[in-house]
Design an enzyme around this catalytic site. Structure first.
Site: not given
Length: 906
Positions: A564, A569
């Protein structure tokens, strides 16, 4: 303060004296008002100012006699400027500059617009003189203000290609768009969606181009210098501390995660560089720490370029404001309520009480604060005037309260759960560590051929299972093992290297076979490792459940820190920075990518401020503790490759698919019922087709890709600056043909949309009931060097030992509150294929291609609905099973477990 007032009075006094009346001024609401009638007379005669003038951005201008003379057939053009009313900007009634700005509006001089000709003057070869006009306010609704100005545009001026805009107010404004009406061929649109600084903050005018896209080689002659100038402004100089109103994009390392000036315990190494490779973030220019000059000082707010900030809707609902409220207000209240940070749950009914009875919070000083900001989480108790932290029951546990306890659900979630990115085919046997045995002990796994054949009950031999691709593994052994001894020095946590082996049954489901946990040598103790299997005796069953808890904690940590945070990101931020520095706003590829970068830099800055920082929620509640970010860096160094971020490549890399030209997506899946891959490949193909249609329209000839200097500069900067620590890797895709470009862009859009949605919006559903996905394992296995007393306690009350292994009360409630917010869709969410960008709508070819793309996504919704009713697909349908909907493209606001936004916006 006096200086500010004096400067504002000087501004007021600078207006011509013809507006002043000899009569005494009138006082109202504490302010001095000028008599009305002279101003009314002035405004009646001077509603619009129209001036021919040179613009002050270093241009050399020239004009023919025809252009400077009164044109025989000038076109009367009206500019309509739409400004969004936002909280805290110049429409606010607060602030010392408000009276001055009111006078600016009164005189019709709010905005100064300059029309730029798209072509150079034919006679002189220089840029044409601009046509200037002030815009005055004509309407003010609740959510927008409109301004108008009029221009007389000579026929010799040619097409308008850009507008320079100056904000005469003392505060910034959010500009939606500008429309020029009156041209024979219809209105000319400028989509802005940008904050415009006050000229008192920055004297440089803003540049806005029309919605028509141009490759650099096709740029109209009158816009070439402005195109480059705008990029120079966005790059900045690389010096000084960034100011909130600026729009400067530059690179820096992750040197702001620690806070050594506050405490030596909060010192953290810099991520980015030879020792700890990592992607780059946006530079803020904050001062360096006194105790560690390599680190940057922390601050209560983190700079992001102004247009990267959350919108007002996002601010007032979820994301920034809500997450900040959870981090800075709710979590401290929890710490007051739960004084002992190590206190666990005494029994499982205490966990259930979080969803049915709640946790009483101390009475807040600001009555009603939590209910207004966190209505989903915090309920008011009317009779005591206290607040109650009451979690909503996740759908996963609402459908089947004991699903988390079962082996089949443990296995199923590797394919259709929160982290479908880690399961991989076993290709080497016996399994063996690649770490140095002198440091970490014997490399051979204790999961032997004999053990596996016993557990699969003679269905086939291990060799047959390997040949028929029936063995799969979650392998965190080599990544975690180097951190085990360091993590164990942190109070309240532990760690192992781990492997979990699965067998693919005839009905297409996975069955767990064995779990191996390893501790490297430490001090005078040799390496410890043990294999746990599903058994039929009580002691073996409880040891198996404890081993599963450890593996789940490892998987949750890897999911959050690598799958993640790192792969979506962190790795996306360099694409955004490079695009803004190297691709003009009028570049078609910038306009394709821009929707997929919305809010990412802001949410990343917020994460550095409150989530992944030293002592933040990740370090305090996840197994790797203070080494969490170092683990992300190690994974980036060992595992991340851009060419493997494409979904097909990722599946092939993990052995979950093989290339097959005859198959529907060009791939055959190793496990046919793999919900994430089944839905994801349809989404990947839809994205790729849309990108192909778009790229082939703008690059009909392969040579155009290589000759596009902006595009090449962007891709070079992504590799050499944004991912500087990987710049010399041979696997970076080359960018020479439209096919190369299509693959690169499809990969980036997949990561920002499909990949992120699949691993983010199911967080509360799967981890809201934390026994299913514990973020931390706090105690060692009872069989690892136990004392007689410890093992006796385990035999007496094994349930207590499992609860002690789970997160503490404060850790669990903190994580649950944060995951609830992070799983939310904002009301202003923009979903993949939902909204057509204005520049696409004006191009018939692109408009048709996007409509086809949107149609394919609507088809995907129907396909997913149909699949979720097919009882033959046991990994996504069944009694008590939550249907797999994480890649269903559209969603309503809230925690829904579905919806694929354009961007990483939370």
């Amino acid at each position: 303060m006096n200086t500010m007032l004096n400067s504002q009075l000087q501004i007021l006094n600078s207006y011509p004296s013809l507006f002043l009346s000899p009569k005494s001024p009138i006082l109202f609401h504490g302010f001095t008002s000028l008599p009305v009638h002279p101003c009314q007379h002035f405004l009646k005669r001077n509603t619009n100012f129209c001036i021919r003038a040179n613009y002050d951005v270093g241009a050399k201008t020239g004009s023919s006699s025809m252009a400077t003379a009164i044109d025989q057939n000038p076109v009367s053009v009206k500019a309509v400027v739409t400004v969004k009313v936002t909280t805290g900007e110049f429409f606010s009634d607060l602030g010392l500059t408000k009276p001055v700005d009111d006078f600016t509006d009164l005189f019709g001089k709010t905005l100064l617009l300059e029309l730029i000709s798209a072509e150079l003057d034919h006679n002189s070869g220089l840029e044409r003189e601009t046509i200037k006009a002030y815009a005055h306010r004509v309407s003010h609704k609740s959510d927008e203000v409109k301004y108008e100005s009029s221009f007389a545009v000579p026929a010799s001026f040619g097409k308008v290609g850009a507008i320079l805009l100056e904000n005469e107010h003392h505060k910034e404004m959010y500009l939606n768009n500008i429309v020029l009406e009156g041209f024979p061929n219809g209105p000319l649109h400028f989509t802005c969606n940008s904050w415009v600084h006050s000229k008192y903050d920055n004297p440089h005018k803003r540049i806005f181009f029309t919605n028509k896209s141009f490759l650099p080689s096709d740029t109209p002659s009158g816009l070439k210098r402005l195109r480059e100038l705008e990029l120079e402004n966005l790059r900045g100089t690389g010096e000084g501390k960034r100011k909130t109103f600026e729009r400067i994009y530059d690179y820096d390392t992750y040197n702001d995660l620690g806070d050594p000036d506050k405490s030596s315990e909060l010192a953290r190494p810099v991520l980015g560089g030879k020792d700890r490779p990592f992607p780059r973030r946006c530079r803020t220019g904050r001062p360096r720490c006194k105790k560690d000059p390599l680190s940057e000082q922390r601050s209560s707010s983190v700079y992001v370029p102004r247009d990267e900030a959350f919108s007002e809707v996002k601010q007032l609902t979820f994301s920034a404001k809500t997450l900040k409220s959870v981090m800075h207000a709710l979590l401290p209240q929890l710490e007051i309520s739960l004084l002992d940070p190590h206190l666990g749950f005494p029994h499982f009914t205490a966990i259930d009480s979080l969803f049915c009875e709640g946790l009483t919070l101390p009475k807040p000083t600001n009555d009603g604060f939590f209910q207004s900001i966190l209505p989903r989480l915090v309920k008011a108790v009317t009779d005591t005037q206290e607040n109650l932290l009451l979690f909503e029951t996740p759908e996963f546990i609402d459908r089947d309260k004991f699903a988390w306890f079962r082996d089949e659900e443990f296995s199923r979630q590797t394919l259709a759960g929160l982290n479908p990115y880690s399961i991989q085919l076993v290709t080497d046997w016996p399994m063996k560590s690649k770490l140095d045995p002198k440091i970490y002990g014997p490399p051979e796994s204790l999961i032997t051929t004999k053990l596996v054949e016993r557990e699969i009950r003679g269905i086939m031999t291990v060799n047959e299972a390997l040949k028929s691709k029936r063995l799969f593994v979650l392998d965190y052994h080599d990544l975690l093992l180097p951190y085990v001894n360091k993590v164990r020095e942190v109070e309240g946590t532990t760690l192992y290297g781990s492997r979990a082996l699965f067998f693919l049954t005839k009905d297409g489901t996975l069955r767990p076979v064995a779990i191996e946990l390893t501790r490297p040598p430490t001090g005078d103790k040799p390496q410890w490792k043990q294999v746990f299997t599903p058994t039929w005796d009580a002691t073996g069953c409880w040891l198996w459940r404890l081993a599963k808890a450890h593996v789940c904690a490892h998987d949750v940590g890897y999911h959050q820190l690598v799958i993640h945070w790192l792969r979506t990101h962190c790795c996306t931020e360099p694409y955004i920075i490079a695009a803004n520095r190297q691709l003009s706003a009028m570049h078609p590829i910038y306009r394709l990518l821009h929707p997929h970068f919305r809010y990412t830099m802001e949410i990343n800055a917020l994460a550095r401020e409150s989530l992944i920082n030293a002592g933040g929620i990740i370090e305090s509640a996840f197994s790797p503790a203070k080494y969490s970010n170092e683990l992300s860096s190690a994974a980036y160094n060992q595992l991340w490759r851009f060419d493997m971020e494409a979904l097909p490549a990722d599946l092939i890399r993990r052995g979950m698919a093989v290339e097959d030209p005859t198959a529907e997506h060009g791939l055959s899946l190793t496990i046919e019922d793999y919900p994430f891959a089944n839905d994801g490949l349809i989404l990947w193909d839809a994205i790729k087709q849309w990108v192909s249609d778009y790229v082939n329209h703008y690059y009909p000839e392969p040579s155009l890709v290589q000759s596009d200097r902006e595009l090449q500069a962007w891709w070079t900067e992504v590799r050499t600056k944004g991912h500087e620590d990987k710049k010399d890797e041979p696997w970076w895709p080359v960018l020479k043909t439209p096919e190369n470009l299509i693959h690169i862009l499809t990969t980036i859009i997949w990561v920002t949309a499909g990949h992120h949605a699949a691993v983010n919006f199911g967080q509360y559903m799967f981890a809201g009931y934390f026994p299913n996905r514990p973020t931390i394992a706090r105690t060692n296995m009872p069989t690892e060097n136990p004392s007689d007393e410890e093992f006796k306690n385990f035999l007496k009350k094994p349930e207590v030992e499992l609860l002690k292994c789970f997160p503490s009360h404060i850790q669990a409630t903190k994580v649950m509150a944060v995951l609830d917010v992070l799983s939310n869709h904002s009301p202003d969410e923009e979903y993949l294929g939902e909204n057509m960008e204005p520049s696409w709508e004006e191009n018939p070819v692109i408009k048709a291609a996007f409509e086809q793309f949107s149609g394919r996504l609507k088809e995907l919704e129907g396909i997913i609905d149909e699949r979720n009713t097919n009882l033959k697909l046991k990994n996504r349908v069944g009694a008590g099973v939550v249907p797999y909907e994480l890649l269903k493209p559209f969603s309503k606001p809230g925690v829904t477990g579905r919806g694929v936004p354009n961007s990483i916006s939370i």
